[in-house]
Every structure is written in C-alpha cells, then in structure tokens.
Design a protein around this motif. Structure first.
Motif, short mmCIF file in Angstrom:
data_model
loop_
_atom_site.label_atom_id
_atom_site.label_comp_id
_atom_site.label_asym_id
_atom_site.label_seq_id
_atom_site.Cartn_x
_atom_site.Cartn_y
_atom_site.Cartn_z
N GLY A 144 4.64 10.52 -8.91
CA GLY A 144 4.28 10.68 -10.32
C GLY A 144 3.42 11.90 -10.58
N SER A 145 2.63 12.29 -9.61
CA SER A 145 1.72 13.41 -9.86
C SER A 145 1.84 14.48 -8.78
CB SER A 145 0.28 12.90 -9.92
OG SER A 145 -0.07 12.28 -8.69
N ASN A 146 3.05 14.81 -8.41
CA ASN A 146 3.28 15.81 -7.39
C ASN A 146 3.36 17.18 -8.06
OD1 ASN A 146 4.07 17.40 -5.29
ND2 ASN A 146 5.56 15.98 -4.50
N ILE A 185 4.49 5.84 -5.25
CA ILE A 185 4.61 5.92 -6.71
C ILE A 185 3.59 6.91 -7.26
CG2 ILE A 185 4.29 4.61 -8.83
CD1 ILE A 185 5.57 2.23 -7.31
N LYS A 186 2.38 6.87 -6.72
CA LYS A 186 1.35 7.81 -7.16
C LYS A 186 1.74 9.24 -6.79
CE LYS A 186 -3.54 8.92 -6.62
NZ LYS A 186 -4.77 8.62 -5.89
N GLY A 187 2.24 9.44 -5.57
CA GLY A 187 2.62 10.78 -5.13
C GLY A 187 3.78 11.35 -5.89
N ASP A 228 3.94 1.42 -1.09
CA ASP A 228 4.59 1.48 -2.40
C ASP A 228 3.68 2.15 -3.42
OD1 ASP A 228 6.78 0.22 -1.37
OD2 ASP A 228 6.26 -1.76 -2.16
N LYS A 229 2.41 1.77 -3.45
CA LYS A 229 1.46 2.36 -4.40
C LYS A 229 1.29 3.86 -4.15
CE LYS A 229 -1.53 -1.29 -4.02
NZ LYS A 229 -2.85 -1.86 -3.96
N LEU A 230 1.16 4.24 -2.87
CA LEU A 230 0.97 5.66 -2.53
C LEU A 230 2.18 6.50 -2.91
CD1 LEU A 230 -0.77 5.36 0.94
CD2 LEU A 230 -1.79 6.20 -1.17
N GLU A 232 0.84 -1.21 0.00
CA GLU A 232 0.00 0.00 0.00
C GLU A 232 0.87 1.26 0.00
OE1 GLU A 232 -3.58 2.08 2.58
OE2 GLU A 232 -2.74 0.19 3.24
#
Length: 124
Positions: free
Chosen positions: A69-71, A65-67, A61-63, A59
C-alpha cells in the motif's frame, strides 16, 4: 660466510616443502540417466498474486499489505517509466505531419488560416 651458506641451503631445502594438503576431487552425485524433460513446477507466483498467504501468518499478511500500500519506491519507478514513455512520444513527434490553424480578424473580416507540413528525412 658459513652462516650465509647454511641459510641459503636451508632456504632452498625448505622452499621445496609444501604445506598445502593434496587435492582430492569431491564426489558428485551423478544421475544414472539423463532426462531432457524440465522438472515439474508445482506453483507459480506472479507479482499480483498473494503468494505470502500460503505461509499462514497474520503478521506477514499485515506487513505485505502495508508494504504494497505504501511502496513509494515502486510508485517512483512507475512514474519514471511513464516519464520515459512521454519523452519517447515527444522524440517521435517529428515523424508525423505538422498541422497548424490560426484565426485573425482584420478590417472587420474574420480570417482563418490553416497550414500542414511534412518533412521527409531520407538519410536519418
């Protein structure tokens, strides 16, 4: 009059009373000897390393990568730094010589003009 005197006496007597507990200095653990050697560092994490993977949760790891990628805040800060860098280059442009070239045609003859100038600033 005796009531006022009684209230005044009682007020003076009670003003000397303190309800605050007596201060007790806390016991601090003090080492037996002093060492000037810095503590050993086990690991260091940089902004580009994947430090969060050491927790071992999918979980997180997903957060991350998302953060990453779209920071948009980080992207905006980077853009502001680049904008300030460009502004500094524009402000420093007057330190370099000015060069200009112009071309014109008149009476069938092409003419090329060149100009270079530099202004020395003694006091600025």
């Amino acid at each position: 009059m005796p009531k006022r005197l009684l209230c005044l006496t009682l007020g003076v007597a009670l003003s000397a009373c303190s309800l605050v507990p007596a201060y007790q200095r806390p016991e601090l653990p003090i080492p037996a000897s002093w060492s000037t050697r810095p503590p050993e560092q086990t690991t260091t994490a940089s902004a580009t390393s994947e430090w969060w993977r050491s927790f071992g949760t999918a979980e997180l790891d997903k957060l991350m990568i998302k953060g990453l990628g779209s920071n948009f805040n980080l992207q905006a800060a980077y853009s502001k730094v680049e904008q300030a860098r460009g502004g500094a280059q524009v402000a420093a442009a007057n330190r370099y010589p000015s060069v200009g070239i112009a071309a014109a045609t008149g009476q069938g003859k092409p003419t090329v003009l060149g100009q270079a100038s530099y202004e020395v600033d003694f006091w600025g």
